[in-house]
Design an enzyme around this catalytic site. Structure first.
Site, PDB file in Angstrom:
ATOM      1  N   GLY A 205      74.862 -85.267  56.102  1.00  0.00           N
ATOM      2  CA  GLY A 205      75.560 -84.286  55.279  1.00  0.00           C
ATOM      3  C   GLY A 205      75.247 -82.865  55.696  1.00  0.00           C
ATOM      4  O   GLY A 205      74.303 -82.630  56.451  1.00  0.00           O
ATOM      5  N   GLY A 208      71.464 -78.116  53.226  1.00  0.00           N
ATOM      6  CA  GLY A 208      71.231 -77.669  51.855  1.00  0.00           C
ATOM      7  C   GLY A 208      71.814 -78.561  50.783  1.00  0.00           C
ATOM      8  O   GLY A 208      71.939 -78.160  49.636  1.00  0.00           O
ATOM      9  N   THR A 209      72.166 -79.798  51.131  1.00  0.00           N
ATOM     10  CA  THR A 209      72.752 -80.678  50.129  1.00  0.00           C
ATOM     11  C   THR A 209      71.715 -81.591  49.486  1.00  0.00           C
ATOM     12  O   THR A 209      72.066 -82.460  48.694  1.00  0.00           O
ATOM     13  CB  THR A 209      73.859 -81.551  50.738  1.00  0.00           C
ATOM     14  OG1 THR A 209      73.409 -82.062  51.984  1.00  0.00           O
ATOM     15  CG2 THR A 209      75.116 -80.747  50.947  1.00  0.00           C
ATOM     16  N   GLY A 210      70.449 -81.423  49.849  1.00  0.00           N
ATOM     17  CA  GLY A 210      69.399 -82.180  49.170  1.00  0.00           C
ATOM     18  C   GLY A 210      68.930 -83.413  49.913  1.00  0.00           C
ATOM     19  O   GLY A 210      68.355 -84.312  49.305  1.00  0.00           O
ATOM     20  N   LYS A 211      69.131 -83.465  51.212  1.00  0.00           N
ATOM     21  CA  LYS A 211      68.697 -84.638  51.977  1.00  0.00           C
ATOM     22  C   LYS A 211      67.175 -84.770  51.959  1.00  0.00           C
ATOM     23  O   LYS A 211      66.637 -85.854  51.723  1.00  0.00           O
ATOM     24  CB  LYS A 211      69.214 -84.554  53.422  1.00  0.00           C
ATOM     25  CG  LYS A 211      70.730 -84.583  53.494  1.00  0.00           C
ATOM     26  CD  LYS A 211      71.234 -84.563  54.915  1.00  0.00           C
ATOM     27  CE  LYS A 211      70.996 -83.249  55.635  1.00  0.00           C
ATOM     28  NZ  LYS A 211      71.705 -82.114  55.002  1.00  0.00           N
ATOM     29  N   HIS A 426      96.335 -55.056  50.535  1.00  0.00           N
ATOM     30  CA  HIS A 426      96.100 -56.340  51.200  1.00  0.00           C
ATOM     31  C   HIS A 426      95.649 -57.394  50.182  1.00  0.00           C
ATOM     32  O   HIS A 426      96.209 -58.483  50.111  1.00  0.00           O
ATOM     33  CB  HIS A 426      95.045 -56.146  52.292  1.00  0.00           C
ATOM     34  CG  HIS A 426      94.708 -57.381  53.065  1.00  0.00           C
ATOM     35  ND1 HIS A 426      95.158 -57.599  54.336  1.00  0.00           N
ATOM     36  CD2 HIS A 426      93.966 -58.464  52.733  1.00  0.00           C
ATOM     37  CE1 HIS A 426      94.723 -58.773  54.757  1.00  0.00           C
ATOM     38  NE2 HIS A 426      93.980 -59.318  53.801  1.00  0.00           N
ATOM     39  N   GLU A 427      94.656 -57.041  49.384  1.00  0.00           N
ATOM     40  CA  GLU A 427      94.107 -58.011  48.437  1.00  0.00           C
ATOM     41  C   GLU A 427      95.110 -58.363  47.344  1.00  0.00           C
ATOM     42  O   GLU A 427      95.217 -59.522  46.941  1.00  0.00           O
ATOM     43  CB  GLU A 427      92.809 -57.480  47.814  1.00  0.00           C
ATOM     44  CG  GLU A 427      91.653 -57.310  48.809  1.00  0.00           C
ATOM     45  CD  GLU A 427      91.369 -58.578  49.597  1.00  0.00           C
ATOM     46  OE1 GLU A 427      91.422 -59.675  49.021  1.00  0.00           O
ATOM     47  OE2 GLU A 427      91.106 -58.465  50.813  1.00  0.00           O
ATOM     48  N   HIS A 430      97.565 -60.911  48.660  1.00  0.00           N
ATOM     49  CA  HIS A 430      97.096 -62.298  48.546  1.00  0.00           C
ATOM     50  C   HIS A 430      97.299 -62.806  47.118  1.00  0.00           C
ATOM     51  O   HIS A 430      97.845 -63.878  46.887  1.00  0.00           O
ATOM     52  CB  HIS A 430      95.595 -62.392  48.831  1.00  0.00           C
ATOM     53  CG  HIS A 430      95.230 -62.305  50.275  1.00  0.00           C
ATOM     54  ND1 HIS A 430      95.797 -63.093  51.235  1.00  0.00           N
ATOM     55  CD2 HIS A 430      94.314 -61.530  50.923  1.00  0.00           C
ATOM     56  CE1 HIS A 430      95.257 -62.799  52.408  1.00  0.00           C
ATOM     57  NE2 HIS A 430      94.356 -61.856  52.248  1.00  0.00           N
TER      58      HIS A 430
END
Ligand code: ADP
Ligand code: ZN
Length: 603
Positions: A205, A208-211, A426-427, A430
């Site tokens: 994974g 930083g997903t907790g492995k 621009h913003e 969007h």
């Protein structure tokens, strides 16, 4: 990983010590030796010194056929050849000379040579040894070739009492790992029936997903020792070191079985071996040693190896063969519920106001990893402290999302007035295109405050719940929204700027995937033209089609984006008044929320 490393002292530190010692040695010892060095004089001088009573110590060395003597102060040592002189001894007595053997030994040329040469060299070598030992330690491991026995601790043995409950979300991964826990609790049960556990399990994974947490939790739940090491630490400067570390790690693990061995970043050693000349010998040796160790023990001896990687496809196939890392546990980025749970787990460690809406924060932090969410919570607490509050508020959390995900606000960054207008249009471009398309996510927040991440403006879109499937229309709308920024600039200024580079990249990627991977182009039907080689890091793709098809793909991608760009231009042109109105508000306030945006839009 919290491997304990000895503090590194720079090499120059040791050189300075050696230099200093040598200087000291020279200043204190050498001058005396020089003074004490034996001067050869003729017999006449000896005679006259005897006559004048200037002799201090004297020794007659019959065998060497020489006389060694000092002056009265015993400071200078002389020697002279022997002559037939029968009453010499008497005359020396009369002159008050002392007979002694001492001086010779102290001042022998051999000894002085010893002191002035051998000693410094010995000191130097001794220090050199010390130095290299220190270097070995600094590099995190012993070298079997050089020092025979390993004495450095290369891994930490502690699970820190982490349990599955500490890992929020990731239910599938936990279910997968529960069997291991059960096995470690009662290996006998499995042995009886003849079942053997997988020796190696790959946790796959994004970072930083907790492995690491999950691996520790397996050890914590099973109450067994936890050995851990990072793949990158195995690959060292000297050939053979990595392999000896692997040997060492497994030796210790077997002694402590049942136990968990965790290898983080296994791709650092387990990369596919290439046949190119001059490949990384060290890495290959390390990998071979790891394979040997894994093959060498039975599936039932209680050592379970967990390894983490975010690029499983880059691993050498030998590693994933049956009997090695033959089980794969996906550890994915958390979904909305998972993000909320992770936020709550970490929020328990700080003081958060009671009315904090974690679901809303989780929605806003779409795409964040567990590590980033932990960081958001901590950042919120820091923010509260900075502002002198005793609890972290909803606003603290929301601001922290931007800090962690979008980079720190640069309040004093200088945008020229014209740039500020351009970014505002621009913003809003969007946001307006997104809002006018029924299927696009509503706008949560729009800001023109520059971030350190380099983005000038930032339109935060909130995903509505979780959805894994996107329709063709939704994807097209997303592309239209991405082109909306540039479209607004074109309409207002009639000129284009560089501000849309990132939008262009994203739109192209999406359009390309629609044609080559999602089967959304009528011409190609359901033929996969591209395969993803690296689904976790950026998603590199490789083309699997003829050059002619490739050209056609390119043509269709351009057409797709162009069509959506036109659509965005149409939407904004027919809504020009609203575009101007919203851009003005954003220009003045610099940040507007989704609600404010909607209020203006629906007014
Ligand atoms: P990985 O090994 O996958 O890179 P880590 O296990 O080192 O990730 O996670 C880093 C930090 O992120 C953890 O110490 C923890 O604070 C936080 N974290 C990540 N995933 C979770 C989760 N599912 N639940 C709670 N905290 C998490
Ligand atoms: Zn943009």
């Amino acid at each position: 990983m919290q491997e304990v490393k000895s503090p590194k002292k720079p090499l120059i530190f040791y050189y300075c010590i050696v230099l200093l010692l040598l200087m000291l040695f020279n200043a204190l010892v050498t001058p005396r030796l020089v003074q004490r060095q034996v001067q050869e004089v003729d017999y006449g001088t000896f005679m006259s010194m005897t006559e004048k009573g200037e002799i201090g110590l004297v020794e007659v060395q019959e065998q060497e056929n020489q006389i060694i003597f000092t002056d009265k102060a015993k400071e200078n040592v002389y020697k002279t050849g022997m002559m037939p002189d029968p009453d010499l001894t008497e005359r020396l007595y009369a002159a008050g000379a002392e007979f002694s053997g001492e001086i010779i030994e102290q001042a022998s040329p051999l000894l002085s040579a010893l002191l002035s040469w051998v000693l410094p060299i010995a000191v130097f070598i001794g220090l050199g040894q010390l130095l290299s030992r220190q270097m070995m330690k600094n590099m995190g491991g012993p070298n079997a070739m050089m020092f025979g026995k390993s004495n450095a601790k290369v891994y930490v043995k502690s699970s820190e009492g982490i349990q599955f409950a500490d890992v929020a979300g990731e239910d599938e991964a936990k279910d997968n790992l529960r069997e291991i826990v059960d096995y470690l609790h009662d290996p006998g049960k499995y042995q009886e029936i003849g079942a053997s556990m997988p020796k190696g399990i790959l946790l796959v994974g994004p970072p930083g997903t907790g492995k690491t947490m999950l691996a520790k939790a397996v050890a914590g739940e099973s109450n067994v020792p936890f050995f851990s090491m990072s793949g990158s630490e195995f690959v060292e400067m000297f050939v053979g070191m990595g392999a000896s570390k692997v040997r060492d790690l497994f030796k210790q693990a077997k002694e402590k079985a049942p136990c968990i061995v965790f290898i983080d970043e296994i791709d650092a050693i387990g990369k596919k071996r290439d046949s190119r000349m001059g490949g990384n010998d060290e890495r290959e040796q390390t990998l071979n040693q790891l394979l040997t160790e894994m093959d060498g023990f039975e599936g039932n001896n209680g050592v379970v190896i967990l390894a983490a990687t975010n690029r499983p496809e880059s691993l050498d196939p030998a590693l994933t063969r049956p009997g090695r890392f033959d089980r794969r546990v996906p550890v994915e980025l958390p979904d909305l519920k998972g993000r909320e749970d992770i936020l709550k787990v970490h929020a328990k460690k700080i003081k958060a106001a009671e009315d904090v809406d974690f679901e809303k924060i989780a929605r806003m932090a779409s795409g964040a990893s567990g590590a980033e969410l932990a960081n958001i919570v901590n950042e919120a607490a820091l923010r509260a402290v900075r502002d002198g509050r005793r609890f972290a508020s909803q606003a603290d959390f929301e601001e922290s999302i931007e800090v962690v995900i979008a980079g720190y606000q640069k309040k004093n960054a200088i945008l020229t007035d014209q740039e500020k207008w351009a970014v505002a249009y621009h913003e809003i471009g969007h946001a307006l295109v997104a809002a006018r398309q029924t299927h696009s996510a509503p706008v949560q927040k729009i800001t023109i405050i520059p971030r350190t991440s380099g983005a000038l403006g930032y339109t935060m879109q909130v995903e509505e719940g979780n959805h894994y499937l996107m329709t063709k229309t939704e994807l097209e709308n997303k592309i239209a929204t991405l082109t909306g920024g540039r479209a607004a600039e074109e309409i207002r200024f009639g000129a284009v700027s560089t501000g849309a580079a990132n939008d262009i990249e994203q739109a192209t990627k999406l359009a390309r995937a629609m044609v080559t991977r999602y089967g959304m182009s009528a011409d190609f039907d359901m033929v996969a033209l591209e395969t993803v080689t690296d689904p976790y890091l950026g998603g590199d793709t490789s083309l699997a089609c003829s050059p002619e098809t490739q050209a056609e793909v390119d043509r269709q991608v351009v057409e797709l984006v162009k069509k959506q760009h036109e659509k965005a231009l149409d939407i904004l042109r027919s809504d020009r008044d609203m575009l101007d109105k919203l851009a003005k508000v954003l220009y003045e306030k610099e940040t507007i929320t989704g609600e404010e945006f909607m209020a203006i839009l629906n007014a």
